[in-house]
Structure formats: structure tokens, C-alpha cells
Design a protein around this motif. Structure first.
Motif, PDB file in Angstrom:
ATOM      1  N   GLU A 116      22.766  22.954  -4.128  1.00 49.00           N
ATOM      2  CA  GLU A 116      21.785  22.044  -3.525  1.00 49.00           C
ATOM      3  C   GLU A 116      22.438  20.772  -2.995  1.00 49.00           C
ATOM      4  O   GLU A 116      21.974  20.193  -2.011  1.00 49.00           O
ATOM      5  CB  GLU A 116      20.711  21.688  -4.558  1.00 49.00           C
ATOM      6  CG  GLU A 116      19.837  22.849  -4.985  1.00 49.00           C
ATOM      7  CD  GLU A 116      18.815  23.230  -3.930  1.00 49.00           C
ATOM      8  OE1 GLU A 116      18.764  22.560  -2.880  1.00 49.00           O
ATOM      9  OE2 GLU A 116      18.075  24.213  -4.147  1.00 49.00           O
ATOM     10  N   VAL A 117      23.502  20.348  -3.638  1.00 49.87           N
ATOM     11  CA  VAL A 117      24.167  19.114  -3.219  1.00 49.87           C
ATOM     12  C   VAL A 117      24.937  19.339  -1.919  1.00 49.87           C
ATOM     13  O   VAL A 117      24.788  18.613  -0.933  1.00 49.87           O
ATOM     14  CB  VAL A 117      25.110  18.582  -4.317  1.00 49.87           C
ATOM     15  CG1 VAL A 117      25.866  17.358  -3.819  1.00 49.87           C
ATOM     16  CG2 VAL A 117      24.318  18.267  -5.579  1.00 49.87           C
ATOM     17  N   ALA A 118      25.758  20.396  -1.913  1.00 47.69           N
ATOM     18  CA  ALA A 118      26.587  20.677  -0.735  1.00 47.69           C
ATOM     19  C   ALA A 118      25.817  21.408   0.363  1.00 47.69           C
ATOM     20  O   ALA A 118      26.307  21.508   1.491  1.00 47.69           O
ATOM     21  CB  ALA A 118      27.801  21.502  -1.154  1.00 47.69           C
ATOM     22  N   LYS A 119      24.617  21.920   0.022  1.00 44.42           N
ATOM     23  CA  LYS A 119      23.815  22.697   0.963  1.00 44.42           C
ATOM     24  C   LYS A 119      24.585  23.920   1.475  1.00 44.42           C
ATOM     25  O   LYS A 119      24.510  24.294   2.651  1.00 44.42           O
ATOM     26  CB  LYS A 119      23.365  21.834   2.160  1.00 44.42           C
ATOM     27  CG  LYS A 119      22.606  20.577   1.789  1.00 44.42           C
ATOM     28  CD  LYS A 119      21.314  20.901   1.046  1.00 44.42           C
ATOM     29  CE  LYS A 119      20.535  19.634   0.709  1.00 44.42           C
ATOM     30  NZ  LYS A 119      19.312  19.921  -0.090  1.00 44.42           N
ATOM     31  N   LYS A 120      25.334  24.511   0.561  1.00 48.15           N
ATOM     32  CA  LYS A 120      26.116  25.693   0.903  1.00 48.15           C
ATOM     33  C   LYS A 120      25.997  26.740  -0.209  1.00 48.15           C
ATOM     34  O   LYS A 120      25.626  26.421  -1.339  1.00 48.15           O
ATOM     35  CB  LYS A 120      27.590  25.328   1.120  1.00 48.15           C
ATOM     36  CG  LYS A 120      27.836  24.512   2.378  1.00 48.15           C
ATOM     37  CD  LYS A 120      29.316  24.329   2.623  1.00 48.15           C
ATOM     38  CE  LYS A 120      29.564  23.573   3.944  1.00 48.15           C
ATOM     39  NZ  LYS A 120      31.011  23.423   4.204  1.00 48.15           N
ATOM     40  N   TRP A 121      26.324  27.970   0.148  1.00 53.21           N
ATOM     41  CA  TRP A 121      26.304  29.088  -0.798  1.00 53.21           C
ATOM     42  C   TRP A 121      27.712  29.360  -1.312  1.00 53.21           C
ATOM     43  O   TRP A 121      28.656  29.504  -0.533  1.00 53.21           O
ATOM     44  CB  TRP A 121      25.776  30.347  -0.122  1.00 53.21           C
ATOM     45  CG  TRP A 121      24.297  30.337   0.114  1.00 53.21           C
ATOM     46  CD1 TRP A 121      23.641  29.827   1.196  1.00 53.21           C
ATOM     47  CD2 TRP A 121      23.300  30.876  -0.750  1.00 53.21           C
ATOM     48  NE1 TRP A 121      22.286  30.009   1.063  1.00 53.21           N
ATOM     49  CE2 TRP A 121      22.038  30.657  -0.125  1.00 53.21           C
ATOM     50  CE3 TRP A 121      23.330  31.515  -1.986  1.00 53.21           C
ATOM     51  CZ2 TRP A 121      20.838  31.057  -0.698  1.00 53.21           C
ATOM     52  CZ3 TRP A 121      22.134  31.928  -2.562  1.00 53.21           C
ATOM     53  CH2 TRP A 121      20.903  31.695  -1.922  1.00 53.21           C
TER      54      TRP A 121
END
Length: 798
Positions: A760-765
Motif C-alpha cells: 500500500e505504501v509503494a503502490k506496487k505488487w
């Protein structure tokens, strides 16, 4: 649960590995053992028989391998311990024998091999093919030849048994009779070494055993080695006493070691809830109670009592399966008449149940019940897959689907264990993929493909189900069988096996070729042209709408899909000339289907040329066959998903619907399509109901509904084969609303693992993929491809 490898309570059993070495000449010459019967016994009518052979051994052998078979069925005991039961269901031209090493049960001195053999005659299971009553056993080499069946064996007909025909809610039932047994006539201890068989007859020799392909002037069974392992037997304790009348018995009794006694001249009844559906041999241990009558009844669920003014045979509402109040028990039953001795009862065949009703009526002697439990039985699949996510309900769906698949996998795949026990192609294709995705054991899959191959009719189609005593034809299922062969090609390979099956594929398509019109379309296809249990416009008896001229979009599309599948197989490993011919038929059919069935007003494919009926089914197959592609396919899939006027696919055909959604780019909506499975769980189901009307479903256990056990791995985690034999892997996840998901599944070279977690912080998987050694593949994320090497690959993607 405790897996039964050694004796359990009073039902001792040791089922050894089936894959023992078979001596070289066993399959290539007549056996030095005879098929036996009991003198005076009828060849084809109902009967239960015992065969015994006692012999001496100087010492306990290291190995003692035997081959054994019977018609209809047998259980084999060595010195009182069950070592085999079978034969694995097949047909007279491919009659299975089991191979067992019985050395662990043998001892120095006197030994006894004993078998109970039964023929259910005209009331036998529909899946049971028969030649006549018979029993045969052969030692593997000269060292074991002293036990070969001949006229030194002794035998008797057991008059204690008679068949009971179930009295059920009106519905198709084909699973055979249950047992009535009068222990006053039963030869107790017949399996034991010390039993006195002086008054038994000498067995009657019929003729020597004949392996398949060996010529001699006899008719009968063509013997082949059993291609699958013995069925699992695992102790399974019953769970709870839901009600009792005439006596107070609590659930503690079911834990074992808590006897209860029913006084003389008393009637009692217990309702026992296993808490989940199962297939098992119930085991009841009791003593005394001379001439008492015990009924053990079995039901998948209880029926709502709709009152005395309506015939109970038509009262088919079950409601929530967890509820018992205001309901009637209707089910199969076994009946026991007690002889006053110590008895352990278990039926000849397994029973299917969630609920058991135990009724006891005593006469002048009290009876003591010591224990009551089950021995779970089924194909010995191991669950070699795993799935976890931030939606725990998906794990419950997988658990329920796996239970359903296991109960519908015995010596063949079956549609349902309670009512039919028949291996239908439509069901089996889905079950086979569940086996490959969840277990990796492909032996029952190969067996199913081979058995349908063996059912080929002279006119070119297979039977719809096999083995079966009575032929049934569903031509569309023959087309689905071609899809099964292709599935096996992609997930397991084995070129020679596939090439053999291509011969039948060609004959099936030739059958349809003669029904095609100049434009490629079909007309007036014979037999039962089943597609799905759908209640929509124009549907009846599972048959999709047929137009005035005998044409049908569903039939044309299923043929198109089979041509496409067969063309790919022929091009790779078959006849390239045929591949070209099939490709021409594909082009012809695509043109005629679009011309005949596309409705420009609704932007849908109709079910008939008259365009008076529309279904999810027809439009699903239009997407799967590539009749429509790209953004047009996506738009069509959206209509299939949202247009409530379309005839709706059942839980069975949703397998194809969901594949179409995924192909059309809507895979991320898959998790939103699981409503029917969630409805099942809300209704207290522990396996998947046969049809969408869960309340009135005949069968509570149909594994054609277990497709989430495929698609949670194939669509959600994205794992699929990208080359024949799973030689390459393609992983394209569709996680939908999930923020975290991981899992693994079996692969011929090991295991494929995937893990996805949204940061959620980096907005990455964070993505981790692990492939087996020497296996490579492709990872697809938002239409971009990434190379996967064997071993672990880590990705951080938006």
C-alpha cells in the motif's frame, strides 16, 4: 483420521501396493488357474459366495505375490485380514485383476486365503458390467502356485444375504441394492484359518483364466492388470448424535469405548450426523440381542416434511442441510437380523451419507452396541496444492470442492456417489483437471480417457458414460472427450498415448461429418444431445434449443470447438492432412455460424436461426472458439455476464463460461462470479449440489461443480501450461479484489509456486514465482511479458 495400513478394530485390513512385479508369462499365456463358481449357483442372478483355500508353509516368505479377480466383486482375506477388494471397474474385454503381495499376512504352518464374492444380478449397479459369477486367483510364479484356484478350493453360497431395493424420493437411481443379512444363517468366522469348512463344497472349475490378447477356445473375461492403485481405507469416526428416541445416547458413544444396551422388547432410534458428506464402509459392532432387527439408513440430507396430503415420494425439498427439525429421513438402508453372538457388520459396498439413522428393535434378548464408525474409501488422491489469500472464504470453497472431487473419484470418476456412480464424460473432464491441478496424480485421468476410448460404437461415437451395463449415447460428450485428450496432452504430454486416442477422435469427427450440411452446419443430430441442465427458453431435458430445420447453434459450436482442438493435435503429432481438413471445417463453420445465428439487433449469437432464444452457453462458446475476438469478445462477455434475459448456465457449464470471461479479458471479475458456490455453503452443503436449485437438488455431490479448484489456480493465480506436457509455463494472474494471494500446485517436474502481495505504501505488487528445475515460462502482467527462468523470480510491479 488414521490411515488404515494395519488392522483397525474388528475389520482387519492391509491393502498393499498394487504395482507389484508381474511375472513375464502372466500376460502372455493361459493362466494355470481356473475361474471358479459354486456348484448349483446361478450364473447371472443375485448371490453372495465364499471361497477358501488352506495351505501349509514351512516358513514365512519374504514375498508371496498373487493376482486376483472376480465377477461382480470380491473382498480377499488372508488369515482373517482383508488384503484386497475389487476388481477395479471395467468391461469384459478389459477385465481388471489386482496384484497383491500377501507375504506380510502369512505365517509358518497353516494359512488360509478366503474371498467373499458377490453378483448383484439384474439389480446390480448400472456401472457394473458382468459376464457371470466367478472368482480366480493365480500365484505369480511356481513358488506361489499352490494357491491357484482349482477344484481343491472350497466354497459355499451365503444364504444369509438378500438384496434391498431403495425406496427413495422419485429420481433416477442406479447405484445398486443394499444388504439384508440374517446372521442366524451366516457362516461366522469363514475368513479365519481355524474355521471348520468340512461341510463346504469343492469349487466348480469353469475354465482357465485368459489374459487379453491370448487366443483360446473360450469366451469370457479378458484379463488385464489393474492400472490404478487400490482404494484408500481410512478410519473416520462419526461425529454427533443429533437425536435419540427410546434411549438416551450421547455423542460420546461415537468416540469409541462407550457401549450402550437396548433392553429386550424395545424400539430405539438414533439420528447420527457425520457433519459432512462422505463415502465409507460403516462398521457396527454389537453383541447378544437374538433376533433383534437393526436398520442402518443413509442420507445425504433430510427432506422437509410437506404434510400427509402429498405423496412423500414427491416431497423433494431439503432446505438447509444442517437442519433436522420438521424433516423426514429418506434414504438407502441395510437391514440386520441378529443371531445373539458377537458381530461386526460392514456392507459389501461402500455407502454415501452425511446422516445415518440407526433403528434397533429388540425381541426377548437385550442387545449391546459397542462401536459405530466408518472406513472412508475413495481413490487415494493426495492434496498436493495450496492456496491462501486475504479472502478466507475462498479456502472454504476449495475445501468443499476437493471433498466433492474425492467422493466422486472411486475406481473411476463418478458423477455422484449416492445415486449413479457413473463416469460421464462431461463431468469427468472437469474432474480430471481438478486431479491434475490439486493432486498431480494422473492415473485415474488416463484410465478415464482409456475407458471412454474402449466404449467406441461402430458408427463412430463413444458412449456418454463408461463402464455401463446399458449403453447411453450423448454425441456432444464424445466431442468433449476430444477436449479431455487435449487437456492431457497439454498438462502431461505422452505422445504415444495421445496418438493412440487420435484414432477415436477421427472416428467421432467422421460421425459428425456425415451430419454436416454443405455450409458445415449440423442438422438432426441423433440420440440425446445434452448440453446443460438449463431451464431457459427452448431448453428441455438438458437439450439446447433446436430450430425448425433441426439445426442448433450449440451443436455447431461444440463441433467447431472439437475441430479446433483436433486440428491442433493432428498438426503436432498426427496426420497433417487431417489437420488441414479440420482447419477447413473450422473456417466453414465459423462462417455459417456467424451467418446463421448472429443477431445484429441484440449483438448476441442466438440459439437458433429463428433467433427466438438466447443463452449464455452459445455466446460463451462463440468466445472460446474465437468466433469473436478482441474488444468485440470483451463486449460480448460483458453481455453474457450482465444480460438477465439470457438462458443461464448451470454450475456445470459455468466451467466454460468462466473460461470465456478469462479469454475475453474479464479474468479479474472471476471472483465476483462465485455466487452459486457461496449459496451452496449458506445452505449447509459440504459438497456441491448437482444443480443450481440447491433446495431441490437430487444429488448433493456432483464434482462437475468443482471448477473453482481449477480456476483459483489457473485464472486467479494465473498458472497454466504453455506447451504440451507442461514443458513451458504461462502465469497470468487475475487477482480481482484480492490484495494478497499465494499458492502452489503440482507439476510433472516438481511444483509451481506463486505469491502476490500489494504494498500500500509503494503502490506496487511484490511478486514471487518459483518454477521447477529445467522449466521456463512467461509471466504476463498488464499485457506485458516477462521471462521466467527455472527457480525463483522476484518482480516489483505496479
Amino acid at each position: 483420521m488414521k490411515k488404515m495400513l494395519l488392522s483397525i478394530a474388528a475389520i482387519p485390513c492391509f491393502i498393499n501396493a498394487y504395482s507389484q512385479q508381474i511375472a513375464d508369462d502372466i500376460l502372455h499365456k493361459r493362466w494355470d488357474a481356473f475361474w471358479l463358481t459354486v456348484p448349483g449357483a446361478t450364473a447371472h442372478e443375485y448371490g453372495v459366495y465364499h471361497f477358501r483355500k488352506t495351505f501349509q508353509l514351512a516358513q514365512k516368505p519374504g514375498h508371496f505375490i498373487i493376482h486376483v479377480s472376480a465377477d461382480n466383486r470380491y473382498k480377499l482375506f488372508v488369515n482373517g485380514t482383508q488384503v484386497s477388494f475389487g476388481p477395479a471397474r471395467a468391461d469384459v474385454y478389459n477385465w481388471n485383476f489386482e496384484t497383491v503381495d500377501i507375504a506380510p499376512q502369512l505365517q509358518p504352518g497353516k494359512n488360509c486365503i478366503a474371498a467373499v464374492v458377490w453378483n448383484f444380478g439384474e439389480v446390480r449397479q448400472e456401472a457394473q458390467i458382468s459376464f457371470q459369477t466367478g472368482f480366480i486367483l493365480l500365484g505369480n510364479t511356481a513358488s506361489e502356485a499352490l494357491v491357484n484356484t482349482n477344484n481343491t478350493w472350497k466354497c459355499i453360497q451365503d444364504k444369509a444375504y438378500s438384496p434391498l431395493q431403495p425406496d427413495l424420493i422419485r429420481a433416477y437411481y442406479a447405484a445398486g441394492p443394499t444388504d439384508k443379512i440374517d446372521y442366524n444363517s451366516y457362516p461366522s468366522g469363514w475368513q479365519q484359518t481355524g474355521y471348520d469348512d468340512t461341510n463346504w463344497q469343492m469349487a466348480q472349475q469353469l475354465f482357465r483364466g485368459l489374459p487379453k490378447g491370448v487366443f483360446f477356445y473360450t469366451l469370457g473375461w479378458m484379463l488385464v492388470p489393474r492400472p490404478i492403485p487400490q482404494m484408500e481405507l481410512t478410519e473416520q469416526r462419526l461425529q454427533s448424535v443429533r437425536s435419540s428416541t427410546g434411549i438416551l445416547v450421547t455423542s460420546d458413544f461415537l468416540k469409541g469405548g462407550n457401549d450402550f444396551t437396548v433392553p429386550a422388547n424395545t424400539k430405539v432410534s438414533l439420528l447420527i450426523d457425520q457433519s459432512f458428506l462422505t463415502t465409507a464402509f460403516p462398521v457396527l459392532q454389537f453383541s447378544k440381542g437374538k433376533n433383534s432387527v437393526i436398520d442402518i439408513s443413509y442420507a445425504e440430507g433430510l427432506y422437509i416434511d410437506e404434510g400427509p396430503n402429498k405423496d412423500w415420494h414427491t416431497q423433494n425439498q431439503k432446505g438447509n442441510r444442517n437442519e433436522i427439525e420438521g424433516k423426514r429421513f429418506v434414504g438407502t438402508k441395510d437391514e440386520i437380523i441378529c443371531n445373539g453372538g458377537d458381530i461386526t457388520f460392514s456392507p459389501l459396498a461402500f455407502r454415501t451419507f452425511r446422516y445415518i439413522k440407526l433403528d434397533i428393535v429388540t425381541k426377548d434378548d437385550a442387545i449391546t452396541v459397542h462401536d459405530f464408525y466408518g472406513l472412508y474409501t475413495g481413490y487415494p488422491f493426495q492434496y498436493n496444492a495450496g492456496f491462501s489469500s486475504d479472502d478466507e472464504s475462498l479456502s472454504k470453497i476449495l475445501e468443499t470442492g476437493w471433498r466433492t472431487a474425492r467422493l466422486d473419484a472411486q475406481e473411476t470418476y463418478t458423477d455422484c456417489p449416492y445415486y449413479e456412480q457413473l463416469q460421464y464424460i462431461g463431468d469427468t473432464r472437469i474432474q480430471a483437471l481438478v486431479s491434475l491441478y490439486n493432486s498431480g496424480d494422473d492415473r485415474l485421468v488416463r484410465n478415464a480417457i482409456t475407458q471412454i476410448y474402449n466404449s467406441l460404437m461402430p458408427e463412430g461415437i463413444t458412449l456418454s458414460r463408461y463402464p455401463t451395463a446399458n449403453a447411453q449415447q450423448i454425441p456432444t460428450f464424445s466431442l468433449i472427450w476430444i477436449g479431455m485428450v487435449h487437456d492431457y496432452w497439454m498438462y502431461r504430454g505422452d505422445t504415444s498415448f495421445i496418438q493412440k486416442n487420435l484414432m477415436v477422435s477421427r472416428m467421432i469427427l467422421n460421425f459428425f461429418r456425415h451430419l454436416q450440411q454443405p455450409d458445415g452446419s449440423l442438422r438432426n443430430v441423433p440420440y440425446w444431445i445434452f448440453s446443460d441442465w438449463c431451464q431457459g427458453t427452448g431448453w428441455h431435458d438438458g437439450i439446447a434449443p433446436v430450430g425448425i430445420d433441426g439445426s442448433s447453434a450449440m451443436l455447431d459450436l461444440q463441433l467447431l470447438m472439437a475441430y479446433e482442438t483436433a486440428a491442433g493435435l493432428e498438426k503436432e503429432i498426427g496426420l497433417k492432412e487431417l489437420a488441414t481438413e479440420y482447419e477447413q471445417q473450422v473456417a466453414l463453420l465459423k462462417q455459417s455460424i456467424h451467418k446463421n445465428y448472429w443477431d445484429n439487433t441484440r449483438h448476441l449469437y442466438a440459439d437458433t436461426k429463428e433467433k427466438n432464444a438466447f443463452s449464455q452457453h452459445t455466446n460463451t462458446l462463440a468466445i472460446l472458439t474465437g468466433l469473436i475476438n478482441g474488444v468485440e469478445a470483451t463486449a460480448l462477455a460483458e453481455k453474457v455476464m450482465t444480460d438477465t434475459t439470457l438462458s443461464k448456465a448451470s454450475i456445470y457449464f459455468r466451467y466454460y463460461v468462466h473460461r470465456a470471461y478469462n479469454k475475453a479479458g474479464l479474468g479479474n471479475k472471476y471472483l465476483d462470479q462465485l455466487g452459486i458456490w457461496r449459496n451452496n455453503l449458506e445452505m449447509g452443503m459440504t459438497t456441491w449440489a448437482e444443480r443450481d436449485d440447491i433446495n431441490r437438488a437430487r444429488s448433493d455431490c456432483h464434482a462437475w461443480g468443482s471448477s473453482p479448484n481449477i480456476e483459483l489456480y489457473r485464472i486467479v493465480l494465473g498458472i497454466d501450461s504453455d506447451a504440451p506436457g507442461f514443458a513451458k509455463v504461462k502465469i497470468e494472474p487475475h487477482l480481482g479484489y484480492l490484495k494478497k494471494a499465494s499458492g502452489f500446485m503440482p507439476h510433472p517436474a516438481g511444483k509451481i509456486e506463486t505469491g502476490y502481495e500489494y504494498n500500500e505504501v509503494a503502490k506496487k505488487w511484490n511478486i514471487v514465482i518459483t518454477l521447477p528445475s529445467h522449466i521456463t515460462g512467461t509471466f504476463v502482467w498488464k499485457a506485458k511479458e516477462y521471462v521466467l527462468q527455472s527457480g525463483q523470480t522476484k518482480l516489483l510491479l505496479q
